[in-house]
Design a protein around this motif. Structure first.
Motif, PDB file in Angstrom:
ATOM      1  N   ILE A 151      26.538  63.427  73.768  1.00 32.59           N
ATOM      2  CA  ILE A 151      25.738  64.630  73.490  1.00 32.59           C
ATOM      3  C   ILE A 151      25.223  64.577  72.046  1.00 32.59           C
ATOM      4  CG2 ILE A 151      25.902  67.145  73.160  1.00 32.59           C
ATOM      5  CD1 ILE A 151      27.880  67.116  75.603  1.00 32.59           C
ATOM      6  N   ALA A 152      26.123  64.241  71.108  1.00 28.11           N
ATOM      7  CA  ALA A 152      25.759  64.216  69.683  1.00 28.11           C
ATOM      8  C   ALA A 152      24.730  63.134  69.384  1.00 28.11           C
ATOM      9  CB  ALA A 152      27.006  64.001  68.839  1.00 28.11           C
ATOM     10  N   GLU A 153      24.745  62.041  70.156  1.00 36.19           N
ATOM     11  CA  GLU A 153      23.792  60.942  69.914  1.00 36.19           C
ATOM     12  C   GLU A 153      22.370  61.296  70.352  1.00 36.19           C
ATOM     13  OE1 GLU A 153      27.131  57.397  70.237  1.00 36.19           O
ATOM     14  OE2 GLU A 153      25.666  57.652  71.857  1.00 36.19           O
ATOM     15  N   ASN A 154      22.213  62.483  70.934  1.00 33.60           N
ATOM     16  CA  ASN A 154      20.898  62.986  71.337  1.00 33.60           C
ATOM     17  C   ASN A 154      20.116  61.963  72.172  1.00 33.60           C
ATOM     18  OD1 ASN A 154      18.936  64.903  71.576  1.00 33.60           O
ATOM     19  ND2 ASN A 154      17.906  64.363  69.658  1.00 33.60           N
ATOM     20  N   ARG A 155      20.755  61.444  73.184  1.00 34.02           N
ATOM     21  CA  ARG A 155      20.107  60.434  74.030  1.00 34.02           C
ATOM     22  C   ARG A 155      19.048  61.089  74.924  1.00 34.02           C
ATOM     23  NH1 ARG A 155      23.986  55.480  75.425  1.00 34.02           N
ATOM     24  NH2 ARG A 155      25.430  55.695  73.694  1.00 34.02           N
ATOM     25  N   THR A 156      17.999  60.330  75.201  1.00 34.92           N
ATOM     26  CA  THR A 156      16.896  60.842  76.023  1.00 34.92           C
ATOM     27  C   THR A 156      17.317  60.907  77.492  1.00 34.92           C
ATOM     28  OG1 THR A 156      15.408  59.759  74.517  1.00 34.92           O
ATOM     29  CG2 THR A 156      14.458  60.457  76.608  1.00 34.92           C
ATOM     30  N   VAL A 157      16.942  62.013  78.141  1.00 41.39           N
ATOM     31  CA  VAL A 157      17.203  62.150  79.575  1.00 41.39           C
ATOM     32  C   VAL A 157      15.857  61.992  80.295  1.00 41.39           C
ATOM     33  CG1 VAL A 157      18.085  63.672  81.396  1.00 41.39           C
ATOM     34  CG2 VAL A 157      19.109  63.739  79.107  1.00 41.39           C
ATOM     35  N   GLU A 158      15.788  61.039  81.191  1.00 37.23           N
ATOM     36  CA  GLU A 158      14.524  60.799  81.908  1.00 37.23           C
ATOM     37  C   GLU A 158      14.689  61.080  83.396  1.00 37.23           C
ATOM     38  OE1 GLU A 158      11.850  57.384  80.138  1.00 37.23           O
ATOM     39  OE2 GLU A 158      13.980  56.815  80.172  1.00 37.23           O
ATOM     40  N   VAL A 159      13.611  61.597  83.974  1.00 41.98           N
ATOM     41  CA  VAL A 159      13.598  61.876  85.410  1.00 41.98           C
ATOM     42  C   VAL A 159      12.433  61.097  86.010  1.00 41.98           C
ATOM     43  CG1 VAL A 159      13.369  63.693  87.145  1.00 41.98           C
ATOM     44  CG2 VAL A 159      14.478  64.199  84.969  1.00 41.98           C
ATOM     45  N   PHE A 160      12.688  60.304  87.032  1.00 45.64           N
ATOM     46  CA  PHE A 160      11.582  59.556  87.656  1.00 45.64           C
ATOM     47  C   PHE A 160      11.906  59.236  89.118  1.00 45.64           C
ATOM     48  CE2 PHE A 160      13.906  55.577  87.370  1.00 45.64           C
ATOM     49  CZ  PHE A 160      14.742  55.784  86.271  1.00 45.64           C
ATOM     50  N   MET A 161      10.845  58.921  89.860  1.00 46.24           N
ATOM     51  CA  MET A 161      11.004  58.574  91.269  1.00 46.24           C
ATOM     52  C   MET A 161      11.107  57.045  91.371  1.00 46.24           C
ATOM     53  SD  MET A 161      10.978  61.575  92.542  1.00 46.24           S
ATOM     54  CE  MET A 161      10.969  61.274  94.310  1.00 46.24           C
ATOM     55  N   ALA A 162      11.992  56.585  92.242  1.00 49.75           N
ATOM     56  CA  ALA A 162      12.162  55.133  92.398  1.00 49.75           C
ATOM     57  C   ALA A 162      12.059  54.759  93.870  1.00 49.75           C
ATOM     58  CB  ALA A 162      13.511  54.707  91.835  1.00 49.75           C
ATOM     59  N   HIS A 163      11.482  53.606  94.118  1.00 53.41           N
ATOM     60  CA  HIS A 163      11.378  53.104  95.490  1.00 53.41           C
ATOM     61  C   HIS A 163      12.743  52.597  95.928  1.00 53.41           C
ATOM     62  CE1 HIS A 163      10.130  50.624  98.894  1.00 53.41           C
ATOM     63  NE2 HIS A 163       9.084  51.442  98.962  1.00 53.41           N
ATOM     64  N   PRO A 164      13.151  52.859  97.183  1.00 55.53           N
ATOM     65  CA  PRO A 164      14.499  52.450  97.620  1.00 55.53           C
ATOM     66  C   PRO A 164      14.765  50.948  97.450  1.00 55.53           C
ATOM     67  CG  PRO A 164      13.207  53.364  99.458  1.00 55.53           C
ATOM     68  CD  PRO A 164      12.443  53.646  98.209  1.00 55.53           C
ATOM     69  N   ASP A 165      13.716  50.110  97.499  1.00 52.32           N
ATOM     70  CA  ASP A 165      13.921  48.659  97.362  1.00 52.32           C
ATOM     71  C   ASP A 165      14.248  48.253  95.927  1.00 52.32           C
ATOM     72  OD1 ASP A 165      13.359  48.552  99.997  1.00 52.32           O
ATOM     73  OD2 ASP A 165      11.275  47.869  99.759  1.00 52.32           O
ATOM     74  N   ASN A 166      13.941  49.147  94.961  1.00 52.37           N
ATOM     75  CA  ASN A 166      14.126  48.781  93.548  1.00 52.37           C
ATOM     76  C   ASN A 166      15.409  49.331  92.931  1.00 52.37           C
ATOM     77  OD1 ASN A 166      11.683  47.520  93.637  1.00 52.37           O
ATOM     78  ND2 ASN A 166      10.549  49.319  92.910  1.00 52.37           N
ATOM     79  N   LEU A 167      16.227  49.983  93.749  1.00 48.49           N
ATOM     80  CA  LEU A 167      17.369  50.715  93.181  1.00 48.49           C
ATOM     81  C   LEU A 167      18.380  49.803  92.481  1.00 48.49           C
ATOM     82  CD1 LEU A 167      18.096  53.458  95.881  1.00 48.49           C
ATOM     83  CD2 LEU A 167      16.829  53.658  93.740  1.00 48.49           C
ATOM     84  N   SER A 168      18.447  48.517  92.924  1.00 52.38           N
ATOM     85  CA  SER A 168      19.473  47.616  92.373  1.00 52.38           C
ATOM     86  C   SER A 168      19.329  47.416  90.862  1.00 52.38           C
ATOM     87  CB  SER A 168      19.424  46.271  93.091  1.00 52.38           C
ATOM     88  OG  SER A 168      18.136  45.739  92.932  1.00 52.38           O
ATOM     89  N   LYS A 169      18.105  47.573  90.337  1.00 52.96           N
ATOM     90  CA  LYS A 169      17.923  47.318  88.900  1.00 52.96           C
ATOM     91  C   LYS A 169      18.359  48.505  88.023  1.00 52.96           C
ATOM     92  CE  LYS A 169      13.032  48.603  88.478  1.00 52.96           C
ATOM     93  NZ  LYS A 169      11.679  48.163  88.308  1.00 52.96           N
ATOM     94  N   TYR A 170      18.775  49.614  88.624  1.00 54.68           N
ATOM     95  CA  TYR A 170      19.089  50.796  87.819  1.00 54.68           C
ATOM     96  C   TYR A 170      20.587  50.996  87.544  1.00 54.68           C
ATOM     97  CZ  TYR A 170      14.231  52.047  88.484  1.00 54.68           C
ATOM     98  OH  TYR A 170      12.867  52.034  88.499  1.00 54.68           O
ATOM     99  N   ASN A 171      21.445  50.191  88.093  1.00 59.68           N
ATOM    100  CA  ASN A 171      22.883  50.323  87.844  1.00 59.68           C
ATOM    101  C   ASN A 171      23.359  51.754  88.123  1.00 59.68           C
ATOM    102  OD1 ASN A 171      25.439  49.569  87.113  1.00 59.68           O
ATOM    103  ND2 ASN A 171      25.098  49.871  84.907  1.00 59.68           N
ATOM    104  N   LEU A 172      23.090  52.228  89.340  1.00 60.43           N
ATOM    105  CA  LEU A 172      23.436  53.611  89.700  1.00 60.43           C
ATOM    106  C   LEU A 172      24.956  53.815  89.730  1.00 60.43           C
ATOM    107  CD1 LEU A 172      20.923  54.465  92.581  1.00 60.43           C
ATOM    108  CD2 LEU A 172      20.681  54.785  90.120  1.00 60.43           C
ATOM    109  N   ARG A 173      25.388  55.005  89.275  1.00 57.27           N
ATOM    110  CA  ARG A 173      26.815  55.337  89.264  1.00 57.27           C
ATOM    111  C   ARG A 173      27.365  55.387  90.692  1.00 57.27           C
ATOM    112  NH1 ARG A 173      28.610  60.571  89.068  1.00 57.27           N
ATOM    113  NH2 ARG A 173      26.719  61.284  88.022  1.00 57.27           N
ATOM    114  N   ARG A 174      26.530  55.830  91.623  1.00 56.78           N
ATOM    115  CA  ARG A 174      26.951  55.846  93.030  1.00 56.78           C
ATOM    116  C   ARG A 174      25.706  55.720  93.917  1.00 56.78           C
ATOM    117  NH1 ARG A 174      28.167  62.321  93.755  1.00 56.78           N
ATOM    118  NH2 ARG A 174      26.007  62.896  93.476  1.00 56.78           N
TER     119      ARG A 174
END
Ligand code: ZN
Length: 399
Positions: A151-174
């Motif tokens: 929180i203190a590091e003020n990291r950027t929060v981004e929201v975007f749409m992704a194609h289901p075939d490309n999900l592997s490159k995002y390192n999703l938590r689940r």
């Protein structure tokens, strides 16, 4: 037609215009469906927005292909363009809470490999259920620390749409629960998860996260937390309490607990000493009370108002008084009448109590030697005395 969700792309949009495409009445609530809306519907563990459609308060927002806005009165007619205004305070709290939850979930995942099973972002606190049987205090502290660092590091929060075939490159938590194009929330180099909620734009907007408790649900551990304004409001309350205590105890915050423990210990000791002293007082009070003995026929009775004994000692006193006067002791003690009959008196305290309770509004009962009636008033003590005299007199005549 699906409702276009304006909050998907801009969670700071608080005012919008849209056309009404359908209205209906269900269970006395007016339902309005718009072409597009910035109102967030209850979903994904996050509470719905509140606010106004024109001059009508929105009381609930229901999710589905079409988002339903519930109101007590009609908003407008189909085809009309209406203005919607989102309540900032509630939206802001929801954003802080939801982004805080993502950071906490990721912190527990990174540090201890704990998976988030469910989330409930409530009115007064947030709740995350983890797939584990136990979390130690140290683990809670470390996860909270990491979250506050992010929180203190003020990291950027981004929201975007992704194609289901490309999900592997995002390192999703689940893995995402939905199919098709997926909306992802990414917190710069820390966290990325599929989510439909409203989020802050940068982590410092969350201000603070504080874990307040854990609980067991479905055999798993749920962590309850406060964030942002909720945590600050809570701090103000807690500061008020500790500040007042440190002044009363004239000590520092860190010493409040040991001071309190000492007070509890002292209190126990004084109670023990008081009981001993009261026991020593009994013979003296018996002598004082017995001086006022009266006789109902040949039965000695002592009536007395007693305030000096505590509730552990009063029954003992009543019993001793009855034995000493060879008769009946009747005490008015706070809102109780305590009756004791010595064996030699051939009287039954429980029977006297039963008679008095049928004649007055006192309630209670007891054994041959000891009985108690509740609901007594000092002003009525003479009435209670009369009833007791009456009963004992009748009993004596029967013998
Ligand atoms: Zn989420």
């Amino acid at each position: 037609m699906k409702t276009k969700r304006l909050y998907y792309t801009d969670s700071n949009l608080l005012s919008f215009k849209s056309r009404i495409i359908e209205t209906r009445l269900e269970d006395n609530k007016h339902i309005t469906i718009l072409e597009k809306t910035a109102f967030y519907p209850t979903s994904g563990g996050q509470q719905h927005d509140i606010g106004m459609l024109e001059k009508v308060p929105v009381i609930d927002v229901i999710d589905g292909e079409q988002i339903l806005h519930l109101t007590e009165s009609a908003v407008g007619k189909v085809g009309e363009i209406v203005t919607g205004n989102i309540d900032y305070k509630r939206r802001h709290k929801n954003k802080q809470q939801h982004s805080a939850q993502h950071i906490l979930s990721q912190s527990f995942y990174r540090l201890y490999n704990l998976t988030t099973m469910s989330v409930h972002l409530g009115e007064s606190y947030g709740n995350i259920e983890f797939d584990t049987k136990g979390i130690s205090i140290e683990q809670l502290q470390k996860a909270e620390q990491l979250s506050n660092q992010i929180i203190a590091e003020n990291r950027t929060v981004e929201v975007f749409m992704a194609h289901p075939d490309n999900l592997s490159k995002y390192n999703l938590r689940r893995p995402p629960k939905r199919t098709g194009e997926i909306r992802l929330i990414s917190i710069d180099d820390f966290e990325c998860t599929a989510c439909g909620g409203t989020h802050v734009k940068a982590t410092s907007e969350i201000q603070l996260v504080k874990i307040i408790s854990t609980e067991k649900i479905r055999g798993r551990v749920a962590v309850n937390f406060l964030s942002g304004q909720q945590a600050i409001d809570d701090y103000v309350i807690r500061f008020g309490v500790t500040d007042s205590l440190t002044k009363k105890l004239t000590c520092s915050v860190s010493d409040v607990e040991s001071h309190f423990d000492k007070l509890v210990e002292h209190n126990k000791r004084y109670k023990r000493e008081l009981t001993l002293m009261q026991k020593e007082l009994i013979p003296l009070r018996i002598d004082e009370s017995i001086a006022n003995v009266e006789f109902i026929d040949n039965t000695p009775v002592v009536f007395a108002i007693e305030t000096r004994f505590d509730k552990n000692t009063i029954n003992h006193f009543a019993t001793q008084l009855a034995i000493k006067c060879n008769g009946i002791a009747v005490l008015l003690y706070n809102d109780k009448i305590i009756l004791s009959c010595a064996d030699i008196s051939n009287q039954h305290a429980g029977n006297i109590a039963n008679f008095v309770s049928t004649e007055t509004n006192l309630r209670g009962g007891g054994s041959k030697n000891l009985a108690q009636l509740g609901g007594a008033l000092a002003d009525n003590f003479d009435l209670y005395k009369e009833k007791i005299r009456e009963f004992v007199h009748l009993g004596n005549n029967e013998n």
